[in-house]
Structure formats: structure tokens, C-alpha cells
Design a protein around this motif. Structure first.
Motif, mmCIF file in Angstrom:
data_model
loop_
_atom_site.group_PDB
_atom_site.id
_atom_site.type_symbol
_atom_site.label_atom_id
_atom_site.label_comp_id
_atom_site.label_asym_id
_atom_site.label_seq_id
_atom_site.Cartn_x
_atom_site.Cartn_y
_atom_site.Cartn_z
ATOM 1 N N ALA A 69 0.841 -1.196 0.000
ATOM 2 C CA ALA A 69 0.000 0.000 0.000
ATOM 3 C C ALA A 69 0.875 1.245 0.000
ATOM 4 N N GLY A 70 0.273 2.356 -0.380
ATOM 5 C CA GLY A 70 0.943 3.641 -0.348
ATOM 6 C C GLY A 70 0.312 4.548 0.685
ATOM 7 N N ILE A 71 1.121 5.391 1.297
ATOM 8 C CA ILE A 71 0.650 6.375 2.265
ATOM 9 C C ILE A 71 1.056 7.764 1.782
ATOM 10 N N ALA A 72 0.096 8.681 1.744
ATOM 11 C CA ALA A 72 0.370 10.065 1.368
ATOM 12 C C ALA A 72 -0.183 10.971 2.458
ATOM 13 N N ALA A 73 0.684 11.570 3.259
ATOM 14 C CA ALA A 73 0.262 12.426 4.366
ATOM 15 C C ALA A 73 0.024 13.850 3.858
ATOM 16 N N VAL A 74 -0.995 13.994 3.009
ATOM 17 C CA VAL A 74 -1.260 15.278 2.359
ATOM 18 C C VAL A 74 -2.699 15.747 2.557
ATOM 19 N N ALA A 75 -3.457 15.074 3.436
ATOM 20 C CA ALA A 75 -4.883 15.402 3.574
ATOM 21 C C ALA A 75 -5.094 16.856 3.968
ATOM 22 N N GLY A 76 -4.328 17.343 4.950
ATOM 23 C CA GLY A 76 -4.490 18.728 5.368
ATOM 24 C C GLY A 76 -3.980 19.710 4.337
ATOM 25 N N MET A 77 -2.835 19.411 3.757
ATOM 26 C CA MET A 77 -2.212 20.326 2.805
ATOM 27 C C MET A 77 -3.024 20.450 1.514
ATOM 28 N N TRP A 78 -3.592 19.335 1.062
ATOM 29 C CA TRP A 78 -4.346 19.324 -0.198
ATOM 30 C C TRP A 78 -5.856 19.383 0.011
ATOM 31 N N HIS A 79 -6.298 19.536 1.271
ATOM 32 C CA HIS A 79 -7.734 19.627 1.599
ATOM 33 C C HIS A 79 -8.494 18.409 1.066
ATOM 34 N N MET A 80 -7.935 17.235 1.361
ATOM 35 C CA MET A 80 -8.543 15.985 0.939
ATOM 36 C C MET A 80 -9.013 15.206 2.152
ATOM 37 N N ALA A 81 -9.987 14.319 1.948
ATOM 38 C CA ALA A 81 -10.483 13.490 3.034
ATOM 39 C C ALA A 81 -9.437 12.456 3.435
ATOM 40 N N VAL A 82 -9.407 12.130 4.721
ATOM 41 C CA VAL A 82 -8.587 11.020 5.204
ATOM 42 C C VAL A 82 -9.331 9.739 4.847
ATOM 43 N N ALA A 83 -8.751 8.937 3.956
ATOM 44 C CA ALA A 83 -9.489 7.773 3.464
ATOM 45 C C ALA A 83 -8.581 6.834 2.695
ATOM 46 N N TRP A 84 -8.998 5.565 2.653
ATOM 47 C CA TRP A 84 -8.378 4.577 1.785
ATOM 48 C C TRP A 84 -9.014 4.621 0.407
ATOM 49 N N THR A 85 -8.202 4.511 -0.632
ATOM 50 C CA THR A 85 -8.702 4.557 -2.006
ATOM 51 C C THR A 85 -8.106 3.407 -2.810
ATOM 52 N N PRO A 86 -8.962 2.625 -3.497
ATOM 53 C CA PRO A 86 -8.438 1.600 -4.394
ATOM 54 C C PRO A 86 -8.144 2.196 -5.766
ATOM 55 N N TYR A 87 -7.131 1.656 -6.423
ATOM 56 C CA TYR A 87 -6.786 2.063 -7.788
ATOM 57 C C TYR A 87 -6.944 0.878 -8.730
ATOM 58 N N PHE A 88 -7.511 1.164 -9.910
ATOM 59 C CA PHE A 88 -7.736 0.143 -10.918
ATOM 60 C C PHE A 88 -6.734 0.292 -12.055
ATOM 61 N N ALA A 89 -6.274 -0.834 -12.556
ATOM 62 C CA ALA A 89 -5.326 -0.838 -13.665
ATOM 63 C C ALA A 89 -6.045 -0.509 -14.971
ATOM 64 N N VAL A 90 -5.488 0.426 -15.725
ATOM 65 C CA VAL A 90 -6.063 0.798 -17.024
ATOM 66 C C VAL A 90 -4.956 0.928 -18.054
ATOM 67 N N ARG A 91 -5.325 0.782 -19.305
ATOM 68 C CA ARG A 91 -4.355 0.959 -20.378
ATOM 69 C C ARG A 91 -4.144 2.428 -20.693
ATOM 70 N N SER A 92 -5.132 3.265 -20.384
ATOM 71 C CA SER A 92 -5.011 4.707 -20.597
ATOM 72 C C SER A 92 -5.769 5.434 -19.502
#
Length: 267
Positions: A69-92
Motif C-alpha cells: 500500500a501507499g501512504i500520502a500524508a497530504v490530507a491537510g495540505m491538499w484539503h482531501m479526506a482522510v481515506a483509503w482509495t483503491p486504484y484500478f489498472a487501465v491501459r489509458s
């Protein structure tokens, strides 16, 4: 999304989203503080950490030496919700983002270049957040799945409608080689890739609910040896237990991100 995607040191193989397109290929946590995040998940899931080139706010979580997994401690700086997010593989990533918007979803971030690939943070038409990744993976996809993530589950208003949305975005159940298979089992939509269950979609979420746990969202499940021990560790380190059974527990970390631990016997 990737935080530092090149293959692990010593590896000569390169694995890309072209081989597993349409399937979940990574999970990432947006948090506020690197140190407290490391301490919490180290205690609950036994993770170790490695830095990445993007900077001090980013980490890769390792389970038994494997990136999980990846961790990005940017929720406060980027005004984003604290949350887990899945990523899907795509060709584009650009094509996937365009498909999402054409079908009533939204693009929150990107697509942006994160060498050696491209990423976008998106939301479906019911507001559930997810990401897409185009490019190289850390390691081969089966190894990542065996390391710890068990699967992801979408809680949404209408599972059938959601399956149509994601199917059109990711070419699920199409005639393209390597596409994910979709089946309807016990009132759920079940997504398989290479025969393995990688995602489930269930109805019942309420789009206007004040509680984010009830609104449409993707829930990340991690496979663990001892569900009860993980629940105890979460409470001891500032998190909480939202629900608990013998084989599964829904937890909230010390900053509010929700996730599920599932017994390895249930995989």
C-alpha cells in the motif's frame, strides 16, 4: 497513486497495467501525519515502511517485505479526506477519466503524470471515490494480492447500476483478452480476474446519509491472521472498532480512515 512505482531493487521484470487492466492493482491512504500513520498501521497490521522519491510525506507499506500500500500524508495540505482509495489498472488513464465523466462521474485529480505512468482520482456517479493507474506495477499482480489485500467492496445504492458504470469504464465482461469477469451471486456483483475474487459490489448505501460509512464508498479489506488482535491493537493506538465478528472487523484508524480486516481463512 504510485508514490514510487519502479520495480523493486534487484528485479529485472517489469509488470504493467496492460496485463491486468480493469482489476484493482493498488490501494493508497491519504492521511495527515506520517509518523502517527506508521505507528498505527505498524501496530495493527504489522507493516514496515520505506521512503520514496516523492518526499517525506510519502511512504510505501511492506508486509513480509512485499509492497502492499501507499501512504500520502497530504490530507491537510491538499484539503482531501482522510481515506483509503483503491486504484484500478487501465491501459489509458486519460481514456478512463473521459469515460467516467461521460457516464456522470467526476474527475477530482488528474490525469497527471507520475513517471513511469499516469494516474487520476475519480468518483462514480454516486460519489464513491476510486483511482486509476496506467503504467508499471511494483511487482507481479498475484504477488501483491497474496501479500495482504484480500479484496475491495463497493457499498452503493444499486449494485446492478454500479456494475454497468464500472463495466463500461473498465471493459469488464467484454470480449477483450484479460478482462475481468462479472457474476451475480447472492444479491452481490462479484468481480474476478484470472479466477480470483478481486471486488464485490453490494446495494444498500444511502447517497444523502450524513455518515460517510453509509454513503456510497469503496471499502478496502486486508487479510490478517488474527482479526481480534487487530481490533484490540486499533483501539489501543487511538482507532476504533465499528463492527466485529469472528472472521471480519470494520475498523477506523486514529485519523478516521475506515478499513476492514478479514481472516486469511476467508480469502
Amino acid at each position: 497513486m504510485n508514490h514510487d512505482m519502479p520495480s523493486p531493487a534487484g528485479s529485472t521484470d517489469v509488470f504493467s497495467t496492460h496485463s491486468v487492466f480493469g482489476a484493482p492493482c493498488w490501494v493508497s491512504l491519504t492521511s495527515r501525519d506520517v509518523k502517527t500513520t506508521e505507528e498505527f498501521y505498524g501496530a495493527v497490521l504489522g507493516w514496515e515502511w520505506r521512503p520514496v522519491r516523492l518526499g517525506d510525506r510519502f511512504r510505501i507499506a511492506l508486509a513480509d517485505g512485499q509492497p502492499v500500500a501507499g501512504i500520502a500524508a497530504v490530507a491537510g495540505m491538499w484539503h482531501m479526506a482522510v481515506a483509503w482509495t483503491p486504484y484500478f489498472a487501465v491501459r489509458s488513464a486519460d481514456e478512463a477519466a473521459a469515460r467516467v465523466q461521460e457516464r456522470g462521474g467526476t474527475a477530482a485529480v488528474g490525469p497527471i503524470s507520475l513517471p513511469p505512468g499516469r494516474a487520476a482520482l475519480l468518483a462514480d456517479r454516486d460519489g464513491a471515490t476510486f483511482g486509476v493507474w496506467e503504467g508499471e506495477l511494483f511487482t507481479d499482480w498475484p504477488t501483491w494480492r497474496r501479500a495482504q489485500p484480500a479484496f475491495i467492496r463497493l457499498h452503493t445504492r444499486d449494485a446492478f447500476d454500479a456494475a454497468i458504470f464500472y463495466g463500461e469504464v473498465f471493459d469488464w465482461a467484454s470480449d477483450k483478452p484479460g478482462c475481468c469477469e462479472v457474476q451475480y451471486e447472492g444479491g452481490e456483483v462479484v468481480l474476478r480476474s484470472g479466477g480470483a475474487v478481486v471486488a464485490r459490489i453490494e446495494s444498500g448505501a444511502l447517497g444523502s446519509a450524513p455518515d460517510p460509512a453509509i454513503r456510497p464508498h469503496w471499502q478496502v479489506h486486508f487479510a490478517v491472521k488474527d482479526v481480534a488482535a487487530c481490533a484490540r491493537a486499533a483501539e489501543l493506538h487511538g482507532g476504533s472498532v465499528l463492527s466485529q465478528g469472528p472472521e471480519e472487523a470494520v475498523l477506523r484508524d486514529n485519523e478516521g480512515a475506515q478499513f476492514t480486516v478479514t481472516s486469511r481463512r476467508e480469502r
